[in-house]
Design a protein around this motif. Structure first.
Motif, PDB file in Angstrom:
ATOM      1  N   VAL A  48     -10.740 -14.158   1.594  1.00 51.87           N
ATOM      2  CA  VAL A  48     -10.294 -13.457   2.614  1.00 51.87           C
ATOM      3  C   VAL A  48     -11.149 -13.078   3.832  1.00 51.87           C
ATOM      4  CG1 VAL A  48      -9.330 -11.014   3.127  1.00 51.87           C
ATOM      5  CG2 VAL A  48      -8.492 -11.931   1.287  1.00 51.87           C
ATOM      6  N   VAL A  49     -10.988 -13.517   4.893  1.00 57.47           N
ATOM      7  CA  VAL A  49     -11.772 -13.469   6.276  1.00 57.47           C
ATOM      8  C   VAL A  49     -11.282 -12.234   6.895  1.00 57.47           C
ATOM      9  CG1 VAL A  49     -12.702 -14.759   8.228  1.00 57.47           C
ATOM     10  CG2 VAL A  49     -12.190 -16.018   6.016  1.00 57.47           C
ATOM     11  N   VAL A  50     -12.442 -11.388   7.134  1.00 58.64           N
ATOM     12  CA  VAL A  50     -11.974 -10.393   8.048  1.00 58.64           C
ATOM     13  C   VAL A  50     -13.100 -10.151   9.261  1.00 58.64           C
ATOM     14  CG1 VAL A  50     -11.957  -7.663   8.310  1.00 58.64           C
ATOM     15  CG2 VAL A  50     -11.311  -8.931   6.328  1.00 58.64           C
ATOM     16  N   LYS A  51     -12.563 -10.432  10.416  1.00 56.49           N
ATOM     17  CA  LYS A  51     -13.383 -10.329  11.691  1.00 56.49           C
ATOM     18  C   LYS A  51     -12.998  -9.122  12.622  1.00 56.49           C
ATOM     19  CE  LYS A  51     -13.122 -15.384  12.346  1.00 56.49           C
ATOM     20  NZ  LYS A  51     -12.588 -16.547  13.004  1.00 56.49           N
ATOM     21  N   VAL A  52     -14.174  -8.329  12.769  1.00 59.91           N
ATOM     22  CA  VAL A  52     -14.150  -7.151  13.405  1.00 59.91           C
ATOM     23  C   VAL A  52     -14.881  -7.524  14.978  1.00 59.91           C
ATOM     24  CG1 VAL A  52     -14.876  -4.508  13.900  1.00 59.91           C
ATOM     25  CG2 VAL A  52     -14.106  -5.381  11.502  1.00 59.91           C
ATOM     26  N   ILE A  53     -13.984  -7.343  15.759  1.00 57.22           N
ATOM     27  CA  ILE A  53     -14.690  -7.800  17.196  1.00 57.22           C
ATOM     28  C   ILE A  53     -14.579  -6.869  18.349  1.00 57.22           C
ATOM     29  CG2 ILE A  53     -14.174  -9.577  19.059  1.00 57.22           C
ATOM     30  CD1 ILE A  53     -12.274 -11.266  17.071  1.00 57.22           C
ATOM     31  N   ASN A  54     -15.864  -6.707  18.838  1.00 59.74           N
ATOM     32  CA  ASN A  54     -15.658  -5.788  19.973  1.00 59.74           C
ATOM     33  C   ASN A  54     -16.159  -6.564  21.353  1.00 59.74           C
ATOM     34  OD1 ASN A  54     -18.729  -5.058  20.817  1.00 59.74           O
ATOM     35  ND2 ASN A  54     -18.781  -4.997  18.526  1.00 59.74           N
ATOM     36  N   TYR A  55     -15.736  -5.889  22.346  1.00 60.30           N
ATOM     37  CA  TYR A  55     -16.189  -6.453  23.708  1.00 60.30           C
ATOM     38  C   TYR A  55     -17.020  -5.881  24.697  1.00 60.30           C
ATOM     39  CZ  TYR A  55     -12.151  -8.865  22.025  1.00 60.30           C
ATOM     40  OH  TYR A  55     -11.075  -9.468  21.121  1.00 60.30           O
ATOM     41  N   GLY A  56     -18.062  -5.347  24.138  1.00 58.55           N
ATOM     42  CA  GLY A  56     -19.323  -4.652  24.766  1.00 58.55           C
ATOM     43  C   GLY A  56     -20.337  -5.647  25.230  1.00 58.55           C
ATOM     44  N   GLU A  57     -21.525  -4.998  25.406  1.00 57.84           N
ATOM     45  CA  GLU A  57     -22.856  -5.965  25.466  1.00 57.84           C
ATOM     46  C   GLU A  57     -23.207  -6.842  24.598  1.00 57.84           C
ATOM     47  OE1 GLU A  57     -27.215  -4.789  27.068  1.00 57.84           O
ATOM     48  OE2 GLU A  57     -26.211  -3.222  26.779  1.00 57.84           O
ATOM     49  N   THR A  58     -23.638  -8.018  25.175  1.00 62.26           N
ATOM     50  CA  THR A  58     -23.907  -9.047  24.309  1.00 62.26           C
ATOM     51  C   THR A  58     -25.082  -8.712  23.372  1.00 62.26           C
ATOM     52  OG1 THR A  58     -22.895 -10.491  25.534  1.00 62.26           O
ATOM     53  CG2 THR A  58     -24.249 -11.353  23.745  1.00 62.26           C
ATOM     54  N   ILE A  59     -25.196  -9.042  21.974  1.00 66.43           N
ATOM     55  CA  ILE A  59     -26.480  -9.162  21.093  1.00 66.43           C
ATOM     56  C   ILE A  59     -27.449 -10.069  21.660  1.00 66.43           C
ATOM     57  CG2 ILE A  59     -27.312  -8.710  18.963  1.00 66.43           C
ATOM     58  CD1 ILE A  59     -24.688  -7.483  18.187  1.00 66.43           C
ATOM     59  N   LEU A  60     -28.425  -9.802  21.714  1.00 64.44           N
ATOM     60  CA  LEU A  60     -29.380 -10.993  21.951  1.00 64.44           C
ATOM     61  C   LEU A  60     -29.651 -12.081  20.831  1.00 64.44           C
ATOM     62  CD1 LEU A  60     -32.490  -9.183  23.926  1.00 64.44           C
ATOM     63  CD2 LEU A  60     -30.593 -10.346  24.864  1.00 64.44           C
ATOM     64  N   GLU A  61     -29.784 -13.237  21.244  1.00 65.03           N
ATOM     65  CA  GLU A  61     -29.960 -14.300  20.170  1.00 65.03           C
ATOM     66  C   GLU A  61     -31.067 -14.003  19.229  1.00 65.03           C
ATOM     67  OE1 GLU A  61     -28.553 -17.408  18.237  1.00 65.03           O
ATOM     68  OE2 GLU A  61     -27.757 -16.688  19.892  1.00 65.03           O
ATOM     69  N   ARG A  62     -32.158 -13.393  19.837  1.00 65.65           N
ATOM     70  CA  ARG A  62     -33.314 -13.183  18.877  1.00 65.65           C
ATOM     71  C   ARG A  62     -33.103 -12.030  17.678  1.00 65.65           C
ATOM     72  NH1 ARG A  62     -35.163 -10.821  23.987  1.00 65.65           N
ATOM     73  NH2 ARG A  62     -35.353  -8.450  23.513  1.00 65.65           N
ATOM     74  N   ASP A  63     -32.020 -11.063  18.153  1.00 65.07           N
ATOM     75  CA  ASP A  63     -31.807  -9.944  17.315  1.00 65.07           C
ATOM     76  C   ASP A  63     -30.863 -10.385  16.260  1.00 65.07           C
ATOM     77  OD1 ASP A  63     -33.600  -8.215  18.625  1.00 65.07           O
ATOM     78  OD2 ASP A  63     -31.933  -8.000  20.323  1.00 65.07           O
ATOM     79  N   LEU A  64     -29.720 -11.304  16.309  1.00 64.65           N
ATOM     80  CA  LEU A  64     -28.787 -11.684  15.388  1.00 64.65           C
ATOM     81  C   LEU A  64     -29.336 -11.779  13.913  1.00 64.65           C
ATOM     82  CD1 LEU A  64     -26.488 -13.911  17.546  1.00 64.65           C
ATOM     83  CD2 LEU A  64     -26.094 -11.477  16.590  1.00 64.65           C
ATOM     84  N   PRO A  65     -30.396 -12.546  13.676  1.00 62.12           N
ATOM     85  CA  PRO A  65     -30.880 -12.844  12.265  1.00 62.12           C
ATOM     86  C   PRO A  65     -31.280 -11.560  11.658  1.00 62.12           C
ATOM     87  CG  PRO A  65     -31.573 -14.397  13.789  1.00 62.12           C
ATOM     88  CD  PRO A  65     -31.331 -13.517  14.672  1.00 62.12           C
ATOM     89  N   TYR A  66     -31.526 -10.572  12.328  1.00 61.01           N
ATOM     90  CA  TYR A  66     -32.323  -9.363  11.842  1.00 61.01           C
ATOM     91  C   TYR A  66     -31.231  -8.125  11.854  1.00 61.01           C
ATOM     92  CZ  TYR A  66     -36.226 -11.972  12.828  1.00 61.01           C
ATOM     93  OH  TYR A  66     -37.124 -13.253  13.231  1.00 61.01           O
TER      94      TYR A  66
END
Length: 372
Positions: free
Chosen positions: A288-306
């Protein structure tokens, strides 16, 4: 059935022994023919006959046969002895603490099995030591993070209480202002302690999950409804989209609610710049795949892994000023993984997606397989 007895050490030595005897007999026959040649044909026959007459032929044959047998046995078994020496050297290196040393498995017999077992043992021991070091590092990091995050609000509380205690305020309005700040900081401190306790309980594997059959679509719809006041406050609304009427997972409802509460709260807190919060629910094979999507400010690429690391705070996504403790997403990841699933995050443009995958309820999977 495959016969493995010829690969064992005892059968190798038996074969070496028989081969040595056969080679000795053949060599003795050759020597005997040579002896006859020397006795009856060559000019050296007189001294040879004298030696034979005085010493006898039997002792000579016995001594010659024994020497030949030992030579042949050593020649034929030297590979085994060399391998034993190599294993011994390997064990000596391992005993010195060199856990990177590996013994080459050159055969499929007991020695090869011993070499392979020692290699496996060193790998497991090396892994155990690395895990212990990582655990110690994690513990130290946790203590450091906790100390920092507890000290910050506590310092503020003590500072404002000191102002109140020493009557360093102008009037009752300022007194109430100081009291309110200390109260808010105390609530943040309690929230952090509660999250910390929950996180350590999850990571310590002391939590006993009460697993039940849960309709994830109805579950998330009910949960999203509870966030309506918070959504309205931020000028947002949610949209839940699912092709199926029901999708079932096996989960602890309370813990699963805690996980998705963290995700939705995080999405609202950092997606208030958008109008909608979207929840997409679908089925992908046996998940079962659940995606929670918001449309605010983008998360920086360097922050995603952490994002799912405890106490990690990016400038945008994990700020203590907006009420985050730095533990919410770490708790969510632990809960999802305890349920046999996993969570990821991605962000591009003005869209940020937190995606969780959980195993379908077993009956649902079997039904799906039968329908195929």
């Amino acid at each position: 059935m495959k016969l493995n007895f010829i690969y064992t050490i005892r059968w190798k030595f038996i074969l070496v022994f028989l081969l040595s005897i056969a080679s000795t007999v053949l060599s003795m026959y050759i020597c005997y023919r040579l002896f006859l040649y020397l006795v009856y044909i060559t000019p050296f026959r007189t001294p040879i006959r004298w030696v034979v007459n005085n010493m006898g032929s039997t002792p000579i044959l016995i001594i010659t046969g024994c020497l030949l047998f030992l030579v042949y046995f050593f020649v034929f078994s030297r590979k085994v002895f060399r391998y034993l020496e190599e294993i011994t050297r390997g064990l000596q290196e391992i005993s010195k603490g060199n856990l990177l040393y590996e013994i080459t498995a050159k055969s499929s017999d007991e020695l090869g099995t011993v070499a392979e077992n020692f290699n496996q043992m060193t790998k497991k021991l090396r892994k155990s030591i690395e895990e212990e070091r990582n655990a110690e590092k994690t513990k130290n990091e946790l203590i450091t993070g906790v100390s920092h995050d507890l000290r910050t609000p506590l310092t503020s509380i003590l500072g404002y209480l000191e102002l109140i205690e020493t009557d360093r305020y102008k009037d009752e309005v300022e007194l109430r202002y100081y009291t309110k700040i200390a109260y808010e900081k105390s609530k943040n401190l309690k929230n952090l302690i509660d999250h910390l306790f929950e996180y350590t309980s999850l990571r310590g594997e002391v939590l006993q999950l009460q697993m039940k059959k849960v309709n994830i679509i109805g579950f998330l719809k009910q949960l999203a409804e509870e966030f309506n006041p918070q959504l309205e406050k931020e000028g947002m609304s949610y949209r839940l989209m699912a092709k199926e009427e029901s999708l079932f997972v096996q989960a602890d409802g309370h813990q699963l609610m805690r996980a998705y509460e963290n995700i939705i709260s995080n999405a609202i807190r950092h997606g208030s710049g958008g109008v909608y919060l979207d929840i997409h629910i679908s089925k992908d094979q046996d998940e079962v795949v659940v995606k929670v999507i918001n449309y605010g400010e983008t998360i920086l690429e360097r922050d995603l892994p952490y994002l799912f690391d405890r106490f990690y705070r990016a400038d945008r996504s994990r700020s203590s000023q907006n009420g985050g403790t730095g533990l919410g997403l770490a708790i969510t990841k632990s809960i999802i993984e305890l349920h046999g699933g996993h969570i990821t995050a991605r962000s591009s443009g003005n869209e940020t997606v937190f995606e969780t995958r959980l195993p379908l309820y077993p009956d649902t999977v079997n039904k799906h397989i039968r329908l195929q």
